[in-house]
Scaffold this motif. Structure first.
Motif, PDB file in Angstrom:
ATOM      1  N   PRO A  95       0.823  -1.218   0.000  1.00  0.00           N
ATOM      2  CA  PRO A  95       0.000   0.000   0.000  1.00  0.00           C
ATOM      3  C   PRO A  95       0.857   1.267   0.000  1.00  0.00           C
ATOM      4  N   ARG A  96       0.316   2.320  -0.607  1.00  0.00           N
ATOM      5  CA  ARG A  96       1.027   3.607  -0.610  1.00  0.00           C
ATOM      6  C   ARG A  96       0.953   4.269   0.760  1.00  0.00           C
ATOM      7  N   ARG A  97      -0.192   4.124   1.439  1.00  0.00           N
ATOM      8  CA  ARG A  97      -0.392   4.725   2.755  1.00  0.00           C
ATOM      9  C   ARG A  97      -0.731   3.620   3.748  1.00  0.00           C
ATOM     10  N   VAL A  98      -0.167   3.692   4.936  1.00  0.00           N
ATOM     11  CA  VAL A  98      -0.493   2.716   5.978  1.00  0.00           C
ATOM     12  C   VAL A  98      -0.678   3.419   7.310  1.00  0.00           C
ATOM     13  N   ALA A  99      -1.574   2.855   8.103  1.00  0.00           N
ATOM     14  CA  ALA A  99      -1.704   3.237   9.500  1.00  0.00           C
ATOM     15  C   ALA A  99      -0.966   2.196  10.332  1.00  0.00           C
ATOM     16  N   ILE A 100      -0.453   2.607  11.467  1.00  0.00           N
ATOM     17  CA  ILE A 100       0.221   1.675  12.368  1.00  0.00           C
ATOM     18  C   ILE A 100      -0.369   1.836  13.760  1.00  0.00           C
ATOM     19  N   ALA A 101      -0.831   0.718  14.326  1.00  0.00           N
ATOM     20  CA  ALA A 101      -1.288   0.723  15.714  1.00  0.00           C
ATOM     21  C   ALA A 101      -0.058   0.919  16.588  1.00  0.00           C
ATOM     22  N   PHE A 102       0.047   2.066  17.234  1.00  0.00           N
ATOM     23  CA  PHE A 102       1.326   2.524  17.775  1.00  0.00           C
ATOM     24  C   PHE A 102       1.252   2.781  19.265  1.00  0.00           C
ATOM     25  N   SER A 103       2.148   2.123  20.005  1.00  0.00           N
ATOM     26  CA  SER A 103       2.238   2.349  21.448  1.00  0.00           C
ATOM     27  C   SER A 103       3.519   3.077  21.831  1.00  0.00           C
ATOM     28  N   GLY A 104       4.472   3.146  20.905  1.00  0.00           N
ATOM     29  CA  GLY A 104       5.772   3.729  21.217  1.00  0.00           C
ATOM     30  C   GLY A 104       6.772   2.715  21.720  1.00  0.00           C
ATOM     31  N   GLY A 105       6.359   1.446  21.821  1.00  0.00           N
ATOM     32  CA  GLY A 105       7.264   0.390  22.239  1.00  0.00           C
ATOM     33  C   GLY A 105       8.082  -0.165  21.091  1.00  0.00           C
ATOM     34  N   LEU A 106       8.864  -1.196  21.391  1.00  0.00           N
ATOM     35  CA  LEU A 106       9.776  -1.787  20.419  1.00  0.00           C
ATOM     36  C   LEU A 106       9.047  -2.282  19.170  1.00  0.00           C
ATOM     37  N   ASP A 107       8.008  -3.101  19.353  1.00  0.00           N
ATOM     38  CA  ASP A 107       7.382  -3.777  18.211  1.00  0.00           C
ATOM     39  C   ASP A 107       6.803  -2.790  17.207  1.00  0.00           C
ATOM     40  N   SER A 108       5.997  -1.851  17.688  1.00  0.00           N
ATOM     41  CA  SER A 108       5.364  -0.913  16.762  1.00  0.00           C
ATOM     42  C   SER A 108       6.347   0.129  16.242  1.00  0.00           C
ATOM     43  N   SER A 109       7.354   0.490  17.027  1.00  0.00           N
ATOM     44  CA  SER A 109       8.355   1.454  16.546  1.00  0.00           C
ATOM     45  C   SER A 109       9.180   0.856  15.417  1.00  0.00           C
ATOM     46  N   LEU A 110       9.530  -0.422  15.533  1.00  0.00           N
ATOM     47  CA  LEU A 110      10.278  -1.071  14.459  1.00  0.00           C
ATOM     48  C   LEU A 110       9.428  -1.156  13.190  1.00  0.00           C
ATOM     49  N   LEU A 111       8.152  -1.488  13.316  1.00  0.00           N
ATOM     50  CA  LEU A 111       7.283  -1.552  12.150  1.00  0.00           C
ATOM     51  C   LEU A 111       7.135  -0.177  11.503  1.00  0.00           C
ATOM     52  N   ALA A 112       7.049   0.869  12.318  1.00  0.00           N
ATOM     53  CA  ALA A 112       6.958   2.225  11.773  1.00  0.00           C
ATOM     54  C   ALA A 112       8.226   2.595  11.010  1.00  0.00           C
ATOM     55  N   LEU A 113       9.376   2.232  11.567  1.00  0.00           N
ATOM     56  CA  LEU A 113      10.647   2.507  10.900  1.00  0.00           C
ATOM     57  C   LEU A 113      10.718   1.782   9.552  1.00  0.00           C
ATOM     58  N   LEU A 114      10.358   0.513   9.527  1.00  0.00           N
ATOM     59  CA  LEU A 114      10.425  -0.258   8.289  1.00  0.00           C
ATOM     60  C   LEU A 114       9.449   0.283   7.247  1.00  0.00           C
ATOM     61  N   ALA A 115       8.260   0.660   7.679  1.00  0.00           N
ATOM     62  CA  ALA A 115       7.286   1.215   6.736  1.00  0.00           C
ATOM     63  C   ALA A 115       7.801   2.495   6.110  1.00  0.00           C
ATOM     64  N   SER A 116       8.407   3.343   6.913  1.00  0.00           N
ATOM     65  CA  SER A 116       8.883   4.633   6.426  1.00  0.00           C
ATOM     66  C   SER A 116      10.174   4.513   5.618  1.00  0.00           C
ATOM     67  N   GLU A 117      11.157   3.783   6.161  1.00  0.00           N
ATOM     68  CA  GLU A 117      12.488   3.752   5.559  1.00  0.00           C
ATOM     69  C   GLU A 117      12.646   2.646   4.512  1.00  0.00           C
ATOM     70  N   LEU A 118      12.141   1.465   4.794  1.00  0.00           N
ATOM     71  CA  LEU A 118      12.289   0.349   3.858  1.00  0.00           C
ATOM     72  C   LEU A 118      11.281   0.446   2.717  1.00  0.00           C
ATOM     73  N   CYS A 119      10.017   0.716   3.059  1.00  0.00           N
ATOM     74  CA  CYS A 119       8.953   0.733   2.053  1.00  0.00           C
ATOM     75  C   CYS A 119       8.745   2.109   1.429  1.00  0.00           C
ATOM     76  N   GLY A 120       9.170   3.163   2.106  1.00  0.00           N
ATOM     77  CA  GLY A 120       8.943   4.511   1.593  1.00  0.00           C
ATOM     78  C   GLY A 120       7.473   4.898   1.588  1.00  0.00           C
ATOM     79  N   GLN A 121       6.696   4.355   2.525  1.00  0.00           N
ATOM     80  CA  GLN A 121       5.267   4.615   2.559  1.00  0.00           C
ATOM     81  C   GLN A 121       4.946   5.897   3.318  1.00  0.00           C
TER      82      GLN A 121
END
Length: 363
Positions: free
Chosen positions: A130-156
């Motif tokens: 997807p071009r745009r994604v939402a992330i269920a975010f708590s600020g912890g390790l799991d969701s922060s890593l997913l946010a990083l990958l979505a932004s940096e790896l996928c460019g979303q």
């Protein structure tokens, strides 16, 4: 439609797929491809040829009486397939089998580079579409890593959604992490009236189950209002990498057994969480359930999961290697249902304190 919600499910002449996978060209069986998905193949006359809930798919398939395979909650006489289960249509009925979760070849070290490759390969296969994604975010390790990958790896284009009660519990961690990642954060406040409506409409075995489903449902509702149709969630990281507090008291085979038991228990809970999201018209994405990541995690020695009082040790090291700031990767935090205040809110509602009204508010 995928479990009753818009999403990437594809219907060809004979194949239905729900989820995300890589390398399948649309012909033959999708079985065994990298990803997180369930599928069913039918003959031209509608008879089941093959169906599978791949390891460790959160997308449900049910086998029902009269050898029917259905995808949406089943009904009387229907049984949920466990992850790794496969059904083959035979002249005399359905042949069922299950491949339990297996580890990659055992290692004596944490093999962080191998874990980094599995995390990135799986995220590309499952979450980068997807071009745009939402992330269920708590600020912890799991969701922060997913946010990083979505932004940096996928460019979303990434929007983070932090769900909390009216006391705004746990939002501080989410705000700090979002600022460190440079990503926009939306706060979704679940009111007591919203919780009462949700609890009264559902059938949950515990306050924890209801709180998790409420949190994901609220994040998905807010995302859809913003025009985002895919919600990325971090479920299964605790079971794979040793995230629960009780694991700190366990060692060796005892820790392995406890984690495997908890992993098997997610067969139902993943479907519950996926359904809560899809009921809001949003497609859930579960990167940690990827078939290429589960065996790599299971191959790790116990002290790679819990080391020196640090839970999820290997995942934290992999996150740092992938570029997550160390203060975010090493942050210890309570489970979402507790840090958000939703478990307390749900417990009050289930104890019989009625309150009804509008849905979640966003700030």
């Amino acid at each position: 439609m995928c479990g009753g919600a818009p999403g990437p499910a594809r219907r060809g002449p004979r194949t239905w797929i729900c989820g995300f996978l890589a390398g399948w060209d649309g012909s033959g069986s999708p079985h065994g491809h990298l990803g997180s998905y369930s599928y069913a193949r039918f003959s031209d006359s509608g008879e089941i040829l093959e169906a599978s809930r791949e390891i460790w798919s959160p997308y449900p398939l049910y086998v029902c009486e009269s050898d029917r395979v259905v995808t949406d909650r089943g009904g009387p006489g229907c049984v949920l397939l466990e992850p790794g289960s496969r059904v083959i249509g035979r002249p005399d009925g359905l042949e069922r089998s299950r491949s339990p979760p297996t580890a990659a070849p055992p290692s004596e070290d944490c093999q962080i580079e191998r874990l980094v490759r599995a995390l990135t390969d799986c995220h590309r296969a499952i979450a980068c579409g997807p071009r745009r994604v939402a992330i269920a975010f708590s600020g912890g390790l799991d969701s922060s890593l997913l946010a990083l990958l979505a932004s940096e790896l996928c460019g979303q284009e990434v929007i983070l959604y932090a769900v909390t009660d009216e006391g705004m519990k746990g939002v501080g961690d989410a705000m700090e992490s979002a600022a460190a990642l440079g990503l926009p954060l939306r706060t979704v406040v679940v009111t007591a009236s919203r919780s009462a409506d949700f609890v009264s409409a559902g059938d949950y075995r515990s306050d924890m189950e209801a709180a998790l489903a409420l949190g994901f449902s609220s994040a998905a509702e807010a995302a859809r209002e913003d025009g985002v149709r895919h919600l990325v969630v971090g479920q299964l990281a605790d079971e794979l990498f040793g995230g629960y507090h009780r694991y700190l008291a366990l060692r060796g085979r005892e820790l392995d057994r406890a984690m495997m038991s908890d992993l098997e228990g997610t067969s139902v809970s993943l479907v519950r969480d996926a359904s809560a999201i899809m009921d809001r018209g949003v497609m859930p994405i579960f990167p940690y359930t990827c078939s290429g990541l589960v065996p790599v995690a299971l191959a790790m020695p116990p002290d790679c999961r819990v080391r020196g009082g640090i839970r999820k040790y290997a995942l934290r090291m992999a996150a740092i290697a992938l570029g997550l700031p160390e203060r975010l990767a090493m942050r210890e935090k309570r489970a979402f249902q507790y840090s958000s205040g939703l478990e307390r809110l749900v417990r009050a509602q289930r104890a019989g304190r009625p309150s009804r009204g509008p849905g979640p508010e966003r700030t």
